[in-house]
Design an enzyme around this catalytic site. Structure first.
Site, PDB file in Angstrom:
ATOM      1  N   SER A  40      60.943   1.624  -3.765  1.00  0.00           N
ATOM      2  CA  SER A  40      60.263   0.398  -3.352  1.00  0.00           C
ATOM      3  C   SER A  40      60.457  -0.655  -4.425  1.00  0.00           C
ATOM      4  CB  SER A  40      58.765   0.655  -3.187  1.00  0.00           C
ATOM      5  OG  SER A  40      58.558   1.683  -2.267  1.00  0.00           O
ATOM      6  N   HIS A  99      61.932   1.745   4.330  1.00  0.00           N
ATOM      7  CA  HIS A  99      62.873   2.694   3.725  1.00  0.00           C
ATOM      8  C   HIS A  99      64.100   2.919   4.621  1.00  0.00           C
ATOM      9  CE1 HIS A  99      60.671   4.530   0.195  1.00  0.00           C
ATOM     10  NE2 HIS A  99      59.724   3.820   0.763  1.00  0.00           N
ATOM     11  N   HIS A 111      61.160  11.799   1.986  1.00  0.00           N
ATOM     12  CA  HIS A 111      60.125  12.387   1.139  1.00  0.00           C
ATOM     13  C   HIS A 111      59.687  13.721   1.741  1.00  0.00           C
ATOM     14  CE1 HIS A 111      59.991   8.035   0.430  1.00  0.00           C
ATOM     15  NE2 HIS A 111      59.527   8.306  -0.771  1.00  0.00           N
ATOM     16  N   TYR A 170      56.764  14.740   2.137  1.00  0.00           N
ATOM     17  CA  TYR A 170      55.593  14.594   3.021  1.00  0.00           C
ATOM     18  C   TYR A 170      55.982  14.223   4.455  1.00  0.00           C
ATOM     19  CZ  TYR A 170      56.058   9.566   2.012  1.00  0.00           C
ATOM     20  OH  TYR A 170      56.539   8.294   1.862  1.00  0.00           O
ATOM     21  N   GLU A 171      57.245  13.830   4.655  1.00  0.00           N
ATOM     22  CA  GLU A 171      57.671  13.498   6.014  1.00  0.00           C
ATOM     23  C   GLU A 171      57.897  14.758   6.847  1.00  0.00           C
ATOM     24  OE1 GLU A 171      60.447   9.986   6.278  1.00  0.00           O
ATOM     25  OE2 GLU A 171      60.429  10.240   4.113  1.00  0.00           O
ATOM     26  N   ALA A 178      58.490   3.573  -6.901  1.00  0.00           N
ATOM     27  CA  ALA A 178      57.221   2.905  -7.170  1.00  0.00           C
ATOM     28  C   ALA A 178      56.228   4.005  -7.502  1.00  0.00           C
ATOM     29  CB  ALA A 178      56.755   2.116  -5.959  1.00  0.00           C
ATOM     30  N   MET A 214      55.460  10.182  -5.313  1.00  0.00           N
ATOM     31  CA  MET A 214      55.699  11.201  -4.283  1.00  0.00           C
ATOM     32  C   MET A 214      57.185  11.504  -4.110  1.00  0.00           C
ATOM     33  SD  MET A 214      53.017   9.705  -1.457  1.00  0.00           S
ATOM     34  CE  MET A 214      51.419   9.033  -1.965  1.00  0.00           C
ATOM     35  N   SER A 215      57.956  11.265  -5.161  1.00  0.00           N
ATOM     36  CA  SER A 215      59.407  11.478  -5.044  1.00  0.00           C
ATOM     37  C   SER A 215      59.976  11.829  -6.418  1.00  0.00           C
ATOM     38  CB  SER A 215      60.074  10.200  -4.525  1.00  0.00           C
ATOM     39  OG  SER A 215      59.980   9.166  -5.485  1.00  0.00           O
ATOM     40  N   ASN A 251      50.717  -0.042  -8.911  1.00  0.00           N
ATOM     41  CA  ASN A 251      49.247  -0.080  -8.824  1.00  0.00           C
ATOM     42  C   ASN A 251      48.687   0.822  -9.912  1.00  0.00           C
ATOM     43  OD1 ASN A 251      50.466   2.031  -6.817  1.00  0.00           O
ATOM     44  ND2 ASN A 251      48.455   2.839  -7.353  1.00  0.00           N
ATOM     45  N   HIS A 286      49.333   1.030   1.069  1.00  0.00           N
ATOM     46  CA  HIS A 286      50.798   0.994   1.012  1.00  0.00           C
ATOM     47  C   HIS A 286      51.270  -0.454   0.862  1.00  0.00           C
ATOM     48  CE1 HIS A 286      54.899   2.208   1.597  1.00  0.00           C
ATOM     49  NE2 HIS A 286      55.035   1.475   2.680  1.00  0.00           N
TER      50      HIS A 286
HETATM   51  N1  HPA Z   1      50.103   7.573  -6.121  1.00  0.00           N
HETATM   52  C1  HPA Z   1      51.157   8.238  -5.592  1.00  0.00           C
HETATM   53  N2  HPA Z   1      52.270   7.625  -5.234  1.00  0.00           N
HETATM   54  C2  HPA Z   1      52.361   6.305  -5.419  1.00  0.00           C
HETATM   55  C3  HPA Z   1      51.301   5.566  -5.967  1.00  0.00           C
HETATM   56  C4  HPA Z   1      50.098   6.242  -6.345  1.00  0.00           C
HETATM   57  O1  HPA Z   1      49.126   5.652  -6.838  1.00  0.00           O
HETATM   58  N3  HPA Z   1      51.717   4.274  -6.020  1.00  0.00           N
HETATM   59  C5  HPA Z   1      52.988   4.233  -5.527  1.00  0.00           C
HETATM   60  N4  HPA Z   1      53.370   5.468  -5.158  1.00  0.00           N
END
Ligand code: HPA
Length: 276
Positions: free
Chosen positions: A31, A62, A84, A86-87, A114, A212-213, A236, A248
């Site tokens: 991202s 994506h 990912h 989680y998909e 990200a 998550m990657s 964040n 998101h």
């Molecule tokens: N947690 C997990 N994955 C993320 C986050 C987060 O705070 N921000 C961007 N991807």
């Protein structure tokens, strides 16, 4: 031949029917780097959907394709979009594109993502060079019969992120007046963001950023002997560190804001990879 290797071989054959491009550097665009390809002199684009049985991302923002081209004179393969865990894909599918790019010739893997900032001194919009990772919360992509053609059963992970590439990133950031944090990235499975208690746990384990990657990709690449570097865009502060709930959209917006510096860092560092 095991099923995972068979699928990889089939994908490789299919790609080679379409292009004979040989990348030196593979870049996974997370991202914030979605439109990075604008900085690439494009030679050939290949949608993931053109490859039979290739894993295709379901996440908004994506869109999935390979962009083969040149940064300066360095042949690069960009992955615009990754899948990912989680998909719902098996982790062997999550790392398939990385293995494919190595088979195509890529020696260096540049991972981007990200991530949530876990380190209390981080701010949204910071860039962080990944110095090491924690894989304990994600499935290991090497579980199952070892694919001897790709690497050894018990690969060393004591320096996943190449020292020389780290030096190059630090030097490049300095030369371009880009502030670059450093730290340890942990991969969680997602798709839910972490709870504040999980973030406190990760911090106590020495983690600086969470996402998550990336880690499963780094492990598969290291297994095959690639040189790896990685940069996270801290989109964040992680759960419990600010008054706002995570969304998101917020992640995407902060990543977009950091994008100009992120792109500059990637481009200038890749130029420096000519000598590596
Ligand atoms: N947690 C997990 N994955 C993320 C986050 C987060 O705070 N921000 C961007 N991807």
């Amino acid at each position: 031949m095991g099923e995972v290797y068979k699928k990889l071989m089939r994908c490789h054959e299919n790609v080679r029917k379409k292009t004979d491009f040989v990348p030196k550097v593979a870049i996974v665009l997370g991202s914030g780097l979605g439109d990075y390809a604008e900085d690439v002199r494009v030679a050939y684009e290949l949608s993931y959907s053109e490859l039979e049985n290739f894993p295709i991302s379901t996440v908004p923002g994506h869109a999935g394709k390979f962009i083969f081209g040149f940064v300066d004179d360095i042949p690069v393969a960009c992955m615009k979009g990754r899948v990912h865990y989680y998909e719902g894909y098996p982790v062997s599918d999550v790392v398939l594109p990385i293995r494919l790019l190595k088979l195509m010739g890529a020696e260096i893997l540049f991972l981007t993502n990200a991530a949530g900032g876990v380190n209390t001194s981080f701010h949204a919009g910071d860039l962080m060079m990944i110095k090491d990772h924690i894989s304990a919360f994600a499935p290991n992509p090497l579980i199952g019969p070892n694919i001897e053609e790709l690497g050894v059963r018990f690969p060393d992970m004591s320096s996943v992120y190449d020292r020389e590439l780290q030096k190059l990133l630090v030097r490049t950031a300095k030369e371009n007046h880009i502030y670059l944090q450093e730290g340890v990235y942990a991969q969680m499975t997602g798709p839910s963001y972490e709870s504040p208690a999980e973030i406190r746990m990760l911090r106590s384990l020495g983690c600086d950023a969470v996402g998550m990657s990336t880690v499963v990709e780094a492990i598969a690449a290291r297994h095959m002997g690639m040189k790896i570097c990685g940069v996270s865009c801290i989109s964040n502060l992680a759960a419990g560190m600010s008054a706002n709930p995570l969304s998101h959209r917020e992640v995407q917006e902060a990543a977009d804001m950091a994008a100009p510096n992120f792109k500059k860092l990637v481009t200038e560092a890749v130029k420096g990879m000519a000598e590596i």
